[in-house]
Design a protein around this motif. Sequence first.
Motif, PDB file in Angstrom:
ATOM      1  N   GLN A 183      14.528  -6.673  20.944  1.00 44.43           N
ATOM      2  CA  GLN A 183      15.527  -7.729  20.751  1.00 44.43           C
ATOM      3  C   GLN A 183      16.746  -7.185  20.003  1.00 44.43           C
ATOM      4  OE1 GLN A 183      13.624 -11.100  18.895  1.00 44.43           O
ATOM      5  NE2 GLN A 183      12.066 -11.262  20.497  1.00 44.43           N
ATOM      6  N   ALA A 184      16.506  -6.309  19.018  1.00 43.07           N
ATOM      7  CA  ALA A 184      17.631  -5.700  18.293  1.00 43.07           C
ATOM      8  C   ALA A 184      18.475  -4.845  19.229  1.00 43.07           C
ATOM      9  CB  ALA A 184      17.108  -4.863  17.131  1.00 43.07           C
ATOM     10  N   ASN A 185      17.820  -4.102  20.102  1.00 44.18           N
ATOM     11  CA  ASN A 185      18.553  -3.263  21.063  1.00 44.18           C
ATOM     12  C   ASN A 185      19.421  -4.115  21.986  1.00 44.18           C
ATOM     13  OD1 ASN A 185      17.180  -1.121  19.937  1.00 44.18           O
ATOM     14  ND2 ASN A 185      15.737  -0.867  21.639  1.00 44.18           N
ATOM     15  N   ARG A 186      18.851  -5.212  22.506  1.00 41.84           N
ATOM     16  CA  ARG A 186      19.612  -6.083  23.414  1.00 41.84           C
ATOM     17  C   ARG A 186      20.772  -6.745  22.680  1.00 41.84           C
ATOM     18  NH1 ARG A 186      14.366  -7.619  25.430  1.00 41.84           N
ATOM     19  NH2 ARG A 186      14.414  -9.507  24.153  1.00 41.84           N
ATOM     20  N   LEU A 187      20.514  -7.187  21.472  1.00 44.07           N
ATOM     21  CA  LEU A 187      21.554  -7.838  20.677  1.00 44.07           C
ATOM     22  C   LEU A 187      22.703  -6.869  20.385  1.00 44.07           C
ATOM     23  CD1 LEU A 187      22.456 -10.337  19.106  1.00 44.07           C
ATOM     24  CD2 LEU A 187      21.070  -9.541  17.181  1.00 44.07           C
ATOM     25  N   HIS A 188      22.350  -5.651  20.023  1.00 44.53           N
ATOM     26  CA  HIS A 188      23.368  -4.639  19.740  1.00 44.53           C
ATOM     27  C   HIS A 188      24.209  -4.364  20.976  1.00 44.53           C
ATOM     28  CE1 HIS A 188      24.732  -0.370  19.290  1.00 44.53           C
ATOM     29  NE2 HIS A 188      25.126  -0.846  18.125  1.00 44.53           N
ATOM     30  N   LYS A 189      23.541  -4.232  22.131  1.00 38.97           N
ATOM     31  CA  LYS A 189      24.278  -3.966  23.378  1.00 38.97           C
ATOM     32  C   LYS A 189      25.216  -5.120  23.714  1.00 38.97           C
ATOM     33  CE  LYS A 189      23.662  -2.608  28.212  1.00 38.97           C
ATOM     34  NZ  LYS A 189      24.699  -3.532  28.691  1.00 38.97           N
ATOM     35  N   SER A 190      24.741  -6.357  23.527  1.00 37.50           N
ATOM     36  CA  SER A 190      25.586  -7.523  23.814  1.00 37.50           C
ATOM     37  C   SER A 190      26.831  -7.521  22.938  1.00 37.50           C
ATOM     38  CB  SER A 190      24.794  -8.815  23.598  1.00 37.50           C
ATOM     39  OG  SER A 190      23.709  -8.901  24.494  1.00 37.50           O
ATOM     40  N   LEU A 191      26.669  -7.164  21.678  1.00 39.30           N
ATOM     41  CA  LEU A 191      27.815  -7.131  20.767  1.00 39.30           C
ATOM     42  C   LEU A 191      28.775  -6.005  21.126  1.00 39.30           C
ATOM     43  CD1 LEU A 191      25.978  -7.852  17.390  1.00 39.30           C
ATOM     44  CD2 LEU A 191      27.539  -9.385  18.612  1.00 39.30           C
ATOM     45  N   VAL A 192      28.218  -4.836  21.417  1.00 33.71           N
ATOM     46  CA  VAL A 192      29.063  -3.691  21.790  1.00 33.71           C
ATOM     47  C   VAL A 192      29.836  -3.995  23.071  1.00 33.71           C
ATOM     48  CG1 VAL A 192      29.022  -1.288  22.576  1.00 33.71           C
ATOM     49  CG2 VAL A 192      27.648  -1.978  20.604  1.00 33.71           C
ATOM     50  N   ASP A 193      29.171  -4.668  24.020  1.00 38.29           N
ATOM     51  CA  ASP A 193      29.834  -5.014  25.290  1.00 38.29           C
ATOM     52  C   ASP A 193      31.014  -5.959  25.082  1.00 38.29           C
ATOM     53  OD1 ASP A 193      28.089  -3.438  26.674  1.00 38.29           O
ATOM     54  OD2 ASP A 193      26.802  -5.081  27.365  1.00 38.29           O
ATOM     55  N   THR A 194      31.007  -6.691  23.973  1.00 36.69           N
ATOM     56  CA  THR A 194      32.124  -7.599  23.693  1.00 36.69           C
ATOM     57  C   THR A 194      33.125  -6.981  22.712  1.00 36.69           C
ATOM     58  OG1 THR A 194      30.895  -8.681  21.916  1.00 36.69           O
ATOM     59  CG2 THR A 194      30.716  -9.642  24.122  1.00 36.69           C
ATOM     60  N   GLY A 195      32.960  -5.682  22.453  1.00 36.26           N
ATOM     61  CA  GLY A 195      33.941  -4.977  21.631  1.00 36.26           C
ATOM     62  C   GLY A 195      33.631  -4.894  20.157  1.00 36.26           C
ATOM     63  N   VAL A 196      32.426  -5.294  19.751  1.00 36.41           N
ATOM     64  CA  VAL A 196      32.056  -5.248  18.334  1.00 36.41           C
ATOM     65  C   VAL A 196      31.453  -3.888  18.010  1.00 36.41           C
ATOM     66  CG1 VAL A 196      30.544  -6.200  16.551  1.00 36.41           C
ATOM     67  CG2 VAL A 196      31.666  -7.722  18.193  1.00 36.41           C
ATOM     68  N   GLU A 197      31.947  -3.250  16.960  1.00 36.94           N
ATOM     69  CA  GLU A 197      31.375  -1.987  16.507  1.00 36.94           C
ATOM     70  C   GLU A 197      30.307  -2.275  15.461  1.00 36.94           C
ATOM     71  OE1 GLU A 197      34.161   0.878  15.151  1.00 36.94           O
ATOM     72  OE2 GLU A 197      35.364   0.832  16.983  1.00 36.94           O
TER      73      GLU A 197
END
Length: 695
Positions: free
Chosen positions: A596-610
């Motif tokens: 879940q942490a991996n998916r959440l991180h990817k979702s944030l990165v995909d929206t431009g969040v570092e």
Amino acid sequence: MTTAETKERARLGACQTSIRNALDQIDTRLNDYAREIQTRKEYLWEARRDMDHIEKIAVRQTIEQTLDSAGVLKAQQQKLHKLMRSPYFGRFDFHKSGEANSESVYIGVHHFRDEVARETLVYDWRAPIASMFYDYETGPARYQAPAGEVEGQLTLKRQFRIRNGELEFVLESGVHIVDDVLQEELSRASNDEGMKNIVATIQRDQNAIIRNDDAHTLIIQGVAGSGKTSIALHRIAYLLYRFKDTLSSDDILIISPNRVFAAYIGNVLPELGEEQVAEIGMEDLADELLDSQYRFQTFFEQTTQLLEKNDEALKARIAAKATPDFLRQIDRYAEEIEKSSFQAAEWRTGRKIVPDWFFAETWQKHRGVGLTERIARMVNATESQIGIHYNYDLRTDERQSLRETIRGMVRKMTLRQAYQGLYEWMGQPELFKPAGGKLEYADVFPLIHLKMRLEGVRNPRSAVKHLLIDEMQDYTPVQYAVLGRLFSCRKTVLGDATQSVNPYSSSTAEQIGRSLKSATGVKLTKSFRSTWEIMQFALAISPNPELEAMKRYGEAPRVVSCKRPAQMIERIRDEIEAFRASDHHSLAIIAKTQKQANRLHKSLVDTGVEARLLAADSAGFSNGLIVCTAHLAKGLEFDRVIVAGVSASNYHTEMDRNLLYVACTRAMHRLTLTCVGAPASFIPQRADAAACAAE
């Protein structure tokens, strides 16, 4: 500006002048050392053909000694530079009984004495006299000096904040002013990357724990946010000061839950003027003890498996191996193995006879060592007896025959076979279930304990004089039995029974006390980390009547329910933007599992969040925005926390409840929980609730 503040500013300036003079003297001596080393190196080069071997060695030794002296001076120089920025944090005036005048005692992180004036300007916080700053208000006071107890009166007590060489405030009061400073410090955002030292805000009960140098094993049961890890590290710093002649940083070992946590606490001892100490995880220790011959699951992998599969059979296997009775069964089984592992027989060479009882007794005498070494000792003992009784030395062929005969008496069984046989002997073969040749984590330390009983183990850390074990609740009686046999030294053991991420293998402070010899238990019940509102919210999830929350107030935690995952990500982005616009420095977004942490991180990165993603193999800690699991967040703290995905479908077991409690208690100032659909049933309803607007 008050008269007292004016005098304190003048005193600070005078102290900094003395420190500056000491730094100038060190600079001069270091320059002299540098010139001396350069001169001797040039001489060694230029006269190398004319010098004999002994003279060359003497010159090199002189250079090395000078380098060592320079190293000592540089360490002093570093401490003095720290003192220039903040020489001390407290003062008290002590009127010793029977003397005419009071002494003004200033307390700092390091000791400083003006050698010209022959006056101690700053006392180390660990010095015996400094204990009165933490233990007493104005009035009668005493401290334990090397020569005996000293009594008197505290006539004044002040606390300072000095940053970058500037005096920011002076507090003077007859009440416990440390509490006032603590409140102010806790309300500030954390801008340090890692755990801070707490020497200026140590509480009376904490001071007693830190300075306890009598307990052989000290077990600290501390609630979430009680500062137990920081206190344990300050205790190590105190012991290094108290026993400086017999204890060094090289003599101490920390068993830490993971590398992220090890990095997080890594700056505390250097801040206190001590060298960093060695640390190791339980899995790395196990690998050392098993000589890297077995593949096994890690504790993190075991916890992940429990969370993702909710396997009842796995829970049963883990729970069965986490009881004191299981430890006793291993010991009984080892006794049975010992009895059946050797079939003694008579041996003859010519008219010389060695009876079977001698072999049986000698075999038992050398239990606990490896098979090859045990057979070698048997041969040596037998040869010695033949020499004594028959006055005869065995020939080479006879010695070889003896060795082969003894080897034939041994019932050969590998450690793995013996361990698997344990469950057959117990009548519960279903408890042993390796997958793909990889042992379950719950099998690792029972295997090691059996190895210790049957073969013995090589302990590369036998020189350790003090062992610090953190997150004590996550270790089983078998693990404590292994640690107890490996380390007979003094120990500091700490944790919180209410913060176990795996309740099926957790231990209480009382169980640990029974597992370790000469144990003394203490409790820390006051929680300092989180605001009152956050702590009450967490206690509604997992009640703990012993926990006393500090009355530092802030905003209520918020629970945000969304209809779709995309809406939840958008709300998390809003929280991130608010964080970046604030004066806070750390934000953790905490998920239940690593997937879940991996998916959440990817979702944030995909929206431009570092954001930085923490995983089981992460080796560092830093401020800013991180995404991690509650398991990896344990022991850490953040200005703000977002617990993501707290829906009823995701958090519903008792293990989930524990994890949610751990996640919420990481937050210092602000806590937000997000979910898709209805939140978990054990999330309190009185928290500020919000709903995502329909798209």
